[in-house]
Write a protein that holds these residues in place. Structure first.
Motif, PDB file in Angstrom:
ATOM      1  N   UNK A 179       0.828  -1.213   0.000  1.00 18.73           N
ATOM      2  CA  UNK A 179       0.000   0.000   0.000  1.00 18.73           C
ATOM      3  C   UNK A 179       0.856   1.254   0.000  1.00 18.73           C
ATOM      4  N   UNK A 180       1.973   1.222   0.705  1.00 20.67           N
ATOM      5  CA  UNK A 180       2.887   2.373   0.716  1.00 20.67           C
ATOM      6  C   UNK A 180       3.467   2.625  -0.666  1.00 20.67           C
ATOM      7  N   UNK A 181       3.817   1.547  -1.394  1.00 17.49           N
ATOM      8  CA  UNK A 181       4.367   1.700  -2.728  1.00 17.49           C
ATOM      9  C   UNK A 181       3.326   2.240  -3.710  1.00 17.49           C
ATOM     10  N   UNK A 182       2.040   1.959  -3.454  1.00 14.78           N
ATOM     11  CA  UNK A 182       0.972   2.452  -4.317  1.00 14.78           C
ATOM     12  C   UNK A 182       0.404   3.786  -3.840  1.00 14.78           C
ATOM     13  N   UNK A 233      -9.813  -1.813  15.860  1.00 19.86           N
ATOM     14  CA  UNK A 233     -10.226  -3.050  16.531  1.00 19.86           C
ATOM     15  C   UNK A 233     -11.127  -2.715  17.713  1.00 19.86           C
ATOM     16  N   UNK A 234     -12.119  -3.569  17.906  1.00 21.11           N
ATOM     17  CA  UNK A 234     -13.033  -3.429  19.047  1.00 21.11           C
ATOM     18  C   UNK A 234     -13.527  -4.814  19.430  1.00 21.11           C
ATOM     19  N   UNK A 235     -14.400  -4.855  20.452  1.00 22.60           N
ATOM     20  CA  UNK A 235     -14.959  -6.150  20.878  1.00 22.60           C
ATOM     21  C   UNK A 235     -15.868  -6.730  19.815  1.00 22.60           C
ATOM     22  N   UNK A 236     -16.356  -5.883  18.922  1.00 21.40           N
ATOM     23  CA  UNK A 236     -17.270  -6.356  17.884  1.00 21.40           C
ATOM     24  C   UNK A 236     -16.530  -6.853  16.653  1.00 21.40           C
ATOM     25  N   UNK A 237     -15.193  -6.724  16.636  1.00 15.31           N
ATOM     26  CA  UNK A 237     -14.428  -7.192  15.499  1.00 15.31           C
ATOM     27  C   UNK A 237     -13.417  -6.149  15.040  1.00 15.31           C
ATOM     28  N   UNK A 238     -12.964  -6.329  13.828  1.00 17.47           N
ATOM     29  CA  UNK A 238     -11.937  -5.432  13.295  1.00 17.47           C
ATOM     30  C   UNK A 238     -12.403  -4.867  11.963  1.00 17.47           C
ATOM     31  N   UNK A 239     -11.996  -3.581  11.713  1.00 16.20           N
ATOM     32  CA  UNK A 239     -12.287  -2.946  10.430  1.00 16.20           C
ATOM     33  C   UNK A 239     -10.983  -2.418   9.858  1.00 16.20           C
ATOM     34  N   UNK A 240     -10.764  -2.681   8.583  1.00 16.84           N
ATOM     35  CA  UNK A 240      -9.577  -2.206   7.865  1.00 16.84           C
ATOM     36  C   UNK A 240     -10.036  -1.186   6.840  1.00 16.84           C
ATOM     37  N   UNK A 241      -9.437   0.030   6.891  1.00 17.88           N
ATOM     38  CA  UNK A 241      -9.777   1.100   5.962  1.00 17.88           C
ATOM     39  C   UNK A 241      -8.607   1.297   4.981  1.00 17.88           C
ATOM     40  N   UNK A 242      -8.896   1.315   3.694  1.00 21.50           N
ATOM     41  CA  UNK A 242      -7.892   1.573   2.663  1.00 21.50           C
ATOM     42  C   UNK A 242      -8.342   2.811   1.896  1.00 21.50           C
ATOM     43  N   UNK A 243      -7.469   3.823   1.811  1.00 24.67           N
ATOM     44  CA  UNK A 243      -7.857   5.095   1.229  1.00 24.67           C
ATOM     45  C   UNK A 243      -6.674   5.720   0.501  1.00 24.67           C
ATOM     46  N   UNK A 244      -6.973   6.670  -0.377  1.00 31.65           N
ATOM     47  CA  UNK A 244      -5.942   7.345  -1.154  1.00 31.65           C
ATOM     48  C   UNK A 244      -5.334   8.477  -0.325  1.00 31.65           C
ATOM     49  N   UNK A 245      -3.992   8.582  -0.328  1.00 29.37           N
ATOM     50  CA  UNK A 245      -3.319   9.635   0.427  1.00 29.37           C
ATOM     51  C   UNK A 245      -3.405  10.972  -0.307  1.00 29.37           C
TER      52      UNK A 245
END
Length: 452
Positions: A429-432, A440-452
């Motif tokens: 992701x850094x190269x792109x 992260x929370x007790x309900x699970x995990x969320x991963x966000x991918x976004x343009x810099x």
């Protein structure tokens, strides 16, 4: 290092010079001024046509001492001779009765007969006036009443030099010495500054290997010692970089060899499992075979990640950036993973817009990012039985969100494979030029991918 070679010794020399400047240099300059003035005065006297006023006065008194009032004709003759010698002079003499005798040339302002008041007035008017006037009584002992007078224009007997005419030279000499002191100080500190700037530039300048280059040592003083230490540090850095390069090369070869050696028995194990699955097995045996197959698949993925990360760390992983539709790549990747999610009992909630989202991506690299993230969900958040993929926002920017309902970050961090996979995700992701964030929370995990 010898003391005379240090910057301290040279600076102390300048300070000592400064302290000695007033009590020593000023008296020396004053003595030099007096000597120059005297020599200049003697040179002026030699340059005068008839000599100095002192010499002219001595001559006139000497001539008067040789003459007697009783020999009036001799006095006239001698005055005429002196007039021929001193053409610019005015000569006359007065006898003891006060009568003015011979005048060379005639002067209308002179009284024909002198009274005491006339004599006093004449002497008073002649003091420090122009012409320069010399009065001398006749006779060897100058005791008579008869006297003779010479008047000479002052321009003949002295140069047009004011009192203290050498003062500008004196001031110029002092200014010159002060300027010399400041020049020496300026050159001293300028040289130090130049050497320090050169050392700073050498520290900032990098060679082919990304390390500073050694610099030439000009002097064996404090800065020279600093330059020596800098060169020593550069040498140590080069040795360390070479050692690190050799270790990285050895590690890469070791990982490549190890991966090849591990994949061979894994291939054999997979073939044996395939054969075993065709045999009639109890439910417990089938579950064991399935678990072994799952572990072999995980080990194969781990080896693949290890090889990829080794290439990334050495900067040799191929990246080809182009404008692509991110959402299309996500749909293609989800389609390939969907059967496995169904098999594992994971419910996929996909909500992506129809319009394209063009970004600068490496297609294979972004597919690898998605595979690693989906694999983490499949392996470490399977108990949540959910994966959600949709568009959202992060910090005010459009973002691709991958969410699960597992146990959160702790479960992911407990696996070394997960850590290696996330390191690959971060690198790609850094190269792109894409950013990412894990929440992260007790309900699970969320991963966000976004343009810099």
């Amino acid at each position: 290092m010898r003391f005379r070679q240090t910057l301290l010794s040279r600076y102390l020399l300048i300070v000592i010079f400064a302290f000695l400047f007033i009590p020593i240099v000023f008296p020396l300059a004053s003595i030099g001024y007096v000597i120059i003035q005297e020599n200049s005065k003697q040179a002026d006297d030699n340059f005068l046509k008839y000599g100095s006023s002192r010499e002219l006065t001595a001559m006139w008194h000497g001539e008067a001492a040789l003459l007697q009032e009783t020999e009036a004709a001799e006095v006239d003759r001698r005055l005429q001779e002196l007039k021929r010698k001193y053409k610019e002079a005015s000569l006359f003499w007065v006898d003891s009765s006060g009568a003015t005798k011979l005048q060379l040339p005639p002067q209308s302002l002179l009284p024909e007969r002198w009274s005491p008041a006339d004599a006093v007035r004449f002497m008073k008017d002649s003091i420090d006036s122009d012409p320069f006037t010399i009065v001398s009584f006749l006779g060897a002992e100058h005791k008579g009443r008869a006297f003779m007078v010479m008047q000479m224009p002052r321009s003949i007997i002295q140069l047009d030099r004011p009192v203290g005419a050498g003062t500008p030279f004196y001031i110029a000499a002092l200014i010159g010495m002060i300027s010399l002191f400041f020049l020496i100080s300026l050159l001293f500190f300028r040289r130090i500054r130049k050497r320090l700037i050169g050392l700073q530039a050498a520290m900032a300048l990098q060679g082919e290997n990304g390390l500073p280059q050694p610099i030439a040592i000009s002097r064996n003083d404090e800065i020279g010692q600093l330059e020596t230490a800098f060169n020593r540090m550069v040498g140590q850095l080069k040795e360390s970089a070479e050692r690190e390069r050799a270790e990285a090369e050895l590690r890469k070869q070791l990982i490549a060899s190890l991966s090849h050696d591990l994949r061979t028995p894994l291939t054999v194990m997979n073939s044996q499992l395939y054969t075993l699955q065709k045999e009639p097995l109890s439910e417990k045996a089938q579950a064991a075979v399935k678990q072994v197959e799952h572990k072999i698949s995980g080990l194969d993925s781990l080896i693949e990640n290890l090889l990829s990360y080794t290439l990334m760390a050495s900067g040799r992983y191929p990246i080809k950036l182009e404008r692509l539709d991110l959402l299309r790549i996500v749909r293609e990747s989800v389609a390939s993973w969907y059967p496995l999610w169904e098999q594992e009992g994971i419910s996929a909630d996909i909500d992506l817009p129809e319009e394209a989202m063009l970004l600068t991506l490496d297609k294979a690299g972004f597919r690898r990012v998605l595979d690693n993230l989906f694999q983490n969900v499949t392996r470490h958040a399977k108990n949540g039985s959910y994966i959600g993929i949709r568009m959202g926002t992060y910090d005010g920017r459009a973002a691709l969100v991958i969410r699960d309902r597992g146990n959160g970050l702790a479960a992911h961090s407990a696996s070394k494979g997960a850590g290696l996979g996330l390191a690959i995700v971060e690198y790609l992701l850094h190269e792109m030029k894409l950013g990412w964030h894990m929440a992260s929370s007790d309900e699970g995990m969320a991963v966000y991918i976004f343009e810099l």
